[in-house]
Design a protein around this motif. Structure first.
Motif, mmCIF file in Angstrom:
data_model
loop_
_atom_site.group_PDB
_atom_site.id
_atom_site.type_symbol
_atom_site.label_atom_id
_atom_site.label_comp_id
_atom_site.label_asym_id
_atom_site.label_seq_id
_atom_site.Cartn_x
_atom_site.Cartn_y
_atom_site.Cartn_z
ATOM 1 N N ALA A 194 0.825 -1.213 0.000
ATOM 2 C CA ALA A 194 0.000 0.000 0.000
ATOM 3 C C ALA A 194 0.857 1.261 0.000
ATOM 4 C CB ALA A 194 -0.928 -0.004 1.211
ATOM 5 N N LEU A 195 1.763 1.403 0.978
ATOM 6 C CA LEU A 195 2.596 2.595 1.113
ATOM 7 C C LEU A 195 4.061 2.196 1.194
ATOM 8 C CD1 LEU A 195 0.577 4.541 3.862
ATOM 9 C CD2 LEU A 195 0.577 5.002 1.402
ATOM 10 N N ILE A 196 4.899 2.918 0.452
ATOM 11 C CA ILE A 196 6.333 2.664 0.441
ATOM 12 C C ILE A 196 7.060 3.996 0.574
ATOM 13 C CG2 ILE A 196 8.302 1.813 -0.912
ATOM 14 C CD1 ILE A 196 6.357 -0.040 -2.399
ATOM 15 N N ASP A 197 8.024 4.089 1.480
ATOM 16 C CA ASP A 197 8.903 5.252 1.509
ATOM 17 C C ASP A 197 10.348 4.767 1.459
ATOM 18 O OD1 ASP A 197 9.728 4.550 4.098
ATOM 19 O OD2 ASP A 197 8.391 5.982 5.085
ATOM 20 N N GLU A 198 11.300 5.648 1.651
ATOM 21 C CA GLU A 198 12.701 5.276 1.491
ATOM 22 C C GLU A 198 13.196 4.340 2.586
ATOM 23 O OE1 GLU A 198 14.882 8.910 1.480
ATOM 24 O OE2 GLU A 198 14.185 9.549 3.452
ATOM 25 N N CYS A 199 12.442 4.210 3.673
ATOM 26 C CA CYS A 199 12.887 3.379 4.803
ATOM 27 C C CYS A 199 11.968 2.204 5.118
ATOM 28 C CB CYS A 199 13.026 4.235 6.062
ATOM 29 S SG CYS A 199 14.220 5.581 5.916
ATOM 30 N N SER A 200 10.710 2.256 4.707
ATOM 31 C CA SER A 200 9.769 1.223 5.131
ATOM 32 C C SER A 200 8.630 1.072 4.144
ATOM 33 C CB SER A 200 9.201 1.566 6.517
ATOM 34 O OG SER A 200 8.501 2.801 6.465
ATOM 35 N N ARG A 201 7.811 0.076 4.392
ATOM 36 C CA ARG A 201 6.614 -0.147 3.571
ATOM 37 C C ARG A 201 5.564 -0.863 4.408
ATOM 38 N NH1 ARG A 201 7.625 -3.622 -1.500
ATOM 39 N NH2 ARG A 201 9.492 -2.359 -1.689
ATOM 40 N N VAL A 202 4.299 -0.705 4.042
ATOM 41 C CA VAL A 202 3.206 -1.463 4.666
ATOM 42 C C VAL A 202 2.294 -1.992 3.573
ATOM 43 C CG1 VAL A 202 3.204 -0.194 6.850
ATOM 44 C CG2 VAL A 202 1.765 0.608 4.967
ATOM 45 N N ASP A 203 1.764 -3.207 3.787
ATOM 46 C CA ASP A 203 0.772 -3.737 2.862
ATOM 47 C C ASP A 203 -0.611 -3.337 3.360
ATOM 48 O OD1 ASP A 203 0.110 -5.557 4.935
ATOM 49 O OD2 ASP A 203 1.524 -7.039 4.157
ATOM 50 N N PHE A 204 -1.646 -3.680 2.606
ATOM 51 C CA PHE A 204 -2.992 -3.229 2.966
ATOM 52 C C PHE A 204 -3.478 -3.857 4.271
ATOM 53 C CE2 PHE A 204 -3.329 -1.329 -1.208
ATOM 54 C CZ PHE A 204 -4.173 -0.257 -0.976
ATOM 55 N N GLY A 205 -3.080 -5.093 4.531
ATOM 56 C CA GLY A 205 -3.486 -5.692 5.788
ATOM 57 C C GLY A 205 -2.927 -4.951 6.987
ATOM 58 N N GLU A 206 -1.632 -4.652 6.946
ATOM 59 C CA GLU A 206 -1.009 -3.919 8.045
ATOM 60 C C GLU A 206 -1.505 -2.489 8.117
ATOM 61 O OE1 GLU A 206 3.417 -2.698 9.779
ATOM 62 O OE2 GLU A 206 3.243 -3.839 7.904
ATOM 63 N N LEU A 207 -1.694 -1.848 6.949
ATOM 64 C CA LEU A 207 -2.204 -0.484 6.945
ATOM 65 C C LEU A 207 -3.560 -0.417 7.632
ATOM 66 C CD1 LEU A 207 -2.235 2.497 6.041
ATOM 67 C CD2 LEU A 207 -3.138 1.721 3.818
ATOM 68 N N ASP A 208 -4.435 -1.341 7.322
ATOM 69 C CA ASP A 208 -5.768 -1.369 7.919
ATOM 70 C C ASP A 208 -5.679 -1.513 9.436
ATOM 71 O OD1 ASP A 208 -8.682 -1.509 7.606
ATOM 72 O OD2 ASP A 208 -8.458 -3.595 8.239
ATOM 73 N N GLN A 209 -4.806 -2.412 9.902
ATOM 74 C CA GLN A 209 -4.654 -2.617 11.344
ATOM 75 C C GLN A 209 -4.074 -1.375 12.030
ATOM 76 O OE1 GLN A 209 -2.263 -6.161 11.705
ATOM 77 N NE2 GLN A 209 -3.735 -7.409 10.558
ATOM 78 N N THR B 104 -0.608 0.952 -5.171
ATOM 79 C CA THR B 104 0.552 1.214 -4.326
ATOM 80 C C THR B 104 0.991 2.654 -4.477
ATOM 81 O OG1 THR B 104 1.300 -1.072 -4.583
ATOM 82 C CG2 THR B 104 2.933 0.532 -3.847
ATOM 83 N N VAL B 105 1.318 3.311 -3.352
ATOM 84 C CA VAL B 105 1.826 4.682 -3.372
ATOM 85 C C VAL B 105 3.273 4.679 -2.898
ATOM 86 C CG1 VAL B 105 1.628 7.001 -2.404
ATOM 87 C CG2 VAL B 105 -0.436 5.724 -3.009
ATOM 88 N N VAL B 106 4.154 5.244 -3.725
ATOM 89 C CA VAL B 106 5.563 5.410 -3.369
ATOM 90 C C VAL B 106 5.764 6.882 -3.002
ATOM 91 C CG1 VAL B 106 7.958 5.199 -4.133
ATOM 92 C CG2 VAL B 106 6.218 3.585 -4.971
ATOM 93 N N LEU B 107 6.272 7.139 -1.799
ATOM 94 C CA LEU B 107 6.382 8.494 -1.273
ATOM 95 C C LEU B 107 7.823 8.985 -1.317
ATOM 96 C CD1 LEU B 107 4.122 7.900 1.841
ATOM 97 C CD2 LEU B 107 3.520 9.349 -0.109
ATOM 98 N N MET B 108 8.022 10.171 -1.883
ATOM 99 C CA MET B 108 9.322 10.833 -1.850
ATOM 100 C C MET B 108 9.268 11.956 -0.815
ATOM 101 S SD MET B 108 10.453 11.225 -5.869
ATOM 102 C CE MET B 108 12.103 11.833 -5.442
ATOM 103 N N PRO B 109 10.153 11.970 0.176
ATOM 104 C CA PRO B 109 10.142 13.073 1.140
ATOM 105 C C PRO B 109 10.546 14.402 0.525
ATOM 106 C CG PRO B 109 12.024 11.640 1.513
ATOM 107 C CD PRO B 109 11.163 10.954 0.497
ATOM 108 N N LYS B 110 11.299 14.342 -0.565
ATOM 109 C CA LYS B 110 11.738 15.553 -1.258
ATOM 110 C C LYS B 110 11.994 15.213 -2.713
ATOM 111 C CE LYS B 110 15.285 19.188 -1.129
ATOM 112 N NZ LYS B 110 16.510 19.676 -0.447
ATOM 113 N N PHE B 111 11.555 16.080 -3.615
ATOM 114 C CA PHE B 111 11.735 15.812 -5.044
ATOM 115 C C PHE B 111 13.183 16.022 -5.459
ATOM 116 C CE2 PHE B 111 12.027 17.378 -9.422
ATOM 117 C CZ PHE B 111 11.476 16.302 -10.100
ATOM 118 N N GLU B 112 13.701 15.054 -6.188
ATOM 119 C CA GLU B 112 14.986 15.175 -6.856
ATOM 120 C C GLU B 112 14.847 14.433 -8.176
ATOM 121 O OE1 GLU B 112 18.509 14.594 -8.573
ATOM 122 O OE2 GLU B 112 17.772 12.816 -7.512
ATOM 123 N N ALA B 113 15.152 15.106 -9.291
ATOM 124 C CA ALA B 113 14.821 14.571 -10.610
ATOM 125 C C ALA B 113 15.442 13.199 -10.861
ATOM 126 C CB ALA B 113 15.256 15.564 -11.691
ATOM 127 N N GLY B 114 16.720 13.033 -10.541
ATOM 128 C CA GLY B 114 17.357 11.747 -10.765
ATOM 129 C C GLY B 114 16.723 10.635 -9.949
#
Length: 519
Positions: free
Chosen positions: A32-47, A234-244
């Motif tokens: 469901a959600l992914i960032d540079e350090c972690s991720r959660v699936d829909f089951g865990e997100l719901d909980q 799935t949503v991939v989150l960037m804390p700050k935009f960098e083109a590369g």
């Protein structure tokens, strides 16, 4: 029997938090959600949403109350936002680049019971007194503040079910945030649900992967974030935009959707390695929040796979125009046509509808409209226009003209708002700080074109008699008191400001003067 995600999405009104629960039943292990350090699936997100909602109820945060989040984008940010919605609690996402004083003002205005923050914001807020009763919870590993994990109710906790009406507050987005009195735009659940249902037309399904590279406090991001989650993707989150980094993540996760502002598109297209990147997974790209040049649209269509859609609208809602650039390459100079079900009209200075082909202020009406500005009924009334039948419209302050095919071309903005890098900057906010400088007798801030930012603010300043401050001195002094996204790029000293017969500064003349001097 529990409803499937597909059944819920067919409803005229529903709740995004309920959709997450349905996706968790159907595909609990889907990311469901992914960032540079972690991720959660829909089951865990719901909980975890259940745990957030339970914790808020435990701490006596009621349906209709507000919490605030001020931090970089992360999995924890998304979890708290969505969990609050499950409890019927409105979320005020605040900009980490705001000054401490402005953040304190906004926290007091929305009467937030909690502030969820990160280390950067904790350091910023250390310099001001917080509203009485506000509790702090950190989303990262910053010291000195209670952690999210320590605050959360135990695993397996289930909140008390709540009833959420369509016009209940979903979030409060502040349209101004550094000086002066910010306006909190209250967006209801019905408005967000309308965005979710519209997005189904553009491939936001349970196999979509959306890359969010703009901040989560921005409506620009949220109109992409929530449809992506609601669709089961799935949503991939960037804390700050960098083109590369954006291009690297696009390839790694086979991204299908992205919402970007024009300056981000420009930086991506300018990269030497852009054409060597595999972006074939893209289904649709979106743009909003700032002027989007026809030449840049054409370049994207030529070199970046997938469709391109430009949205024109306001955080306040009302009418939205949409340009399907890939279908109408001869209309790239426009912002498109009104979305189905959206009523967009043009009115003159007296509030009367103008004939087809004439120029007027853009007003709009749809199912996606703010309830109003929080605690500011006068400002709400100023933003509204009613037709002869008493139907409510939202005024944009923008001036435009429809062509014979029903495509809207924007001519100018009646308001003086500057859009720099996708961020709204209000000249009056900057002027209020500028005028505090002891050497400044008079001044005005205007937006001028910028290849890097789309627009950038500059100030024209008249010094007090005998003052010796330089333009650079004034710029540095002012910028030290502004939020990071609001800083002046230049100060021009002048002997007087052009004004009309009633004393109003003629800002168009200032912009023209700057353009001539720069040519």
């Amino acid at each position: 029997m529990p409803k499937s995600p597909e059944t819920l999405l067919e409803q005229e009104f529903g709740l995004i938090a309920e959709l997450v629960h349905a996706h968790a039943r159907a595909r609990p292990r889907h990311p469901a959600l992914i960032d540079e350090c972690s991720r959660v699936d829909f089951g865990e997100l719901d909980q975890r949403m259940d745990r957030v909602a339970t914790s808020l109820q435990r701490d006596l945060v009621d349906v209709g109350d507000a919490i605030a989040i001020c931090a970089a984008a992360s999995v924890n940010y998304g979890v708290v936002f969505l969990g609050a919605l499950r409890a019927g609690v409105a979320v005020a996402p605040l900009s980490p680049s705001s000054t401490a004083e402005s953040l304190a003002t906004m926290l007091a205005d929305c009467r937030a019971k909690f502030l969820f923050l990160d280390e950067h914001v904790a350091k910023t807020m250390a310099t001001v007194a917080l509203p009485s009763g506000l509790q702090l919870v950190r989303l990262d590993h910053s010291p000195g503040v209670r952690s999210l994990e320590a605050w959360l109710a135990p695993a397996g906790s289930v909140p008390v079910p709540v009833t959420i009406e369509p016009d209940a507050a979903f979030n409060i987005i502040y349209s101004s945030g550094t000086t002066g009195t910010p306006k909190g735009i209250v967006q209801p659940h019905s408005m967000r649900w309308a965005h979710v249902r519209r997005a189904r037309n553009f491939g936001y399904d349970n196999e979509a992967v959306t890359l969010c590279s703009t901040p989560l406090y921005s409506n620009t991001t949220l109109v992409s974030f929530f449809p992506a989650i609601a669709g089961g993707g799935t949503v991939v989150l960037m804390p700050k935009f960098e083109a590369g980094k954006f291009l690297e993540l696009s390839q790694r996760y086979r991204v299908t959707h992205a919402m970007l502002v024009p300056v981000q598109y420009q930086r991506l297209m300018d990269r030497e390695d852009f054409d060597r990147c595999d972006l074939s997974s893209y289904r649709m790209k979106f743009c909003t929040s700032a002027p989007f040049s026809a030449a840049l649209k054409a370049d994207i269509l030529r070199r970046w796979p997938g469709g391109l859609i430009e949205y024109y609208g306001m955080t306040e809602g009302g009418g939205t125009c949409m340009l399907l650039a890939h279908q109408f390459p001869d209309k790239l100079h426009t912002v498109g046509q009104p979305v189905t079900g959206h009523d967009i009209r043009l009115i003159d200075e007296q509030g009367r509808p103008v004939p087809v082909g004439s120029i007027g202020e853009v007003v709009g009406r749809s199912a996606a409209m703010m309830k109003g500005y929080f605690n500011q009924p006068d400002k709400t009334a100023e933003a509204e226009w009613y037709d002869a039948e008493g139907k409510r419209f939202i005024r944009t302050g923008d001036v435009g003209r429809f062509d014979a095919d029903g495509f809207l071309t924007l001519m100018d903005r009646r308001k003086d708002m500057i859009i720099s890098g996708g961020f709204n900057i209000y000249p009056s906010d900057l002027e209020a700080v500028l005028f505090q400088h002891p050497a400044v007798r008079d001044g005005a801030v205007v937006g001028v074109p910028s290849r890097e930012w789309g627009e950038t603010p500059i100030a024209f300043v008249v010094l007090r008699p005998g003052a010796t401050a330089s333009a650079d001195d004034i710029k540095q002094w002012t910028n030290s008191r502004l939020g990071k996204t609001q800083r002046l790029s230049a100060v021009e000293l002048t002997t007087e400001l052009p004004r009309n017969s009633i004393g109003k500064v003629l800002k168009r003349e200032l912009r023209d003067r700057y353009a001539q001097a720069s040519s």
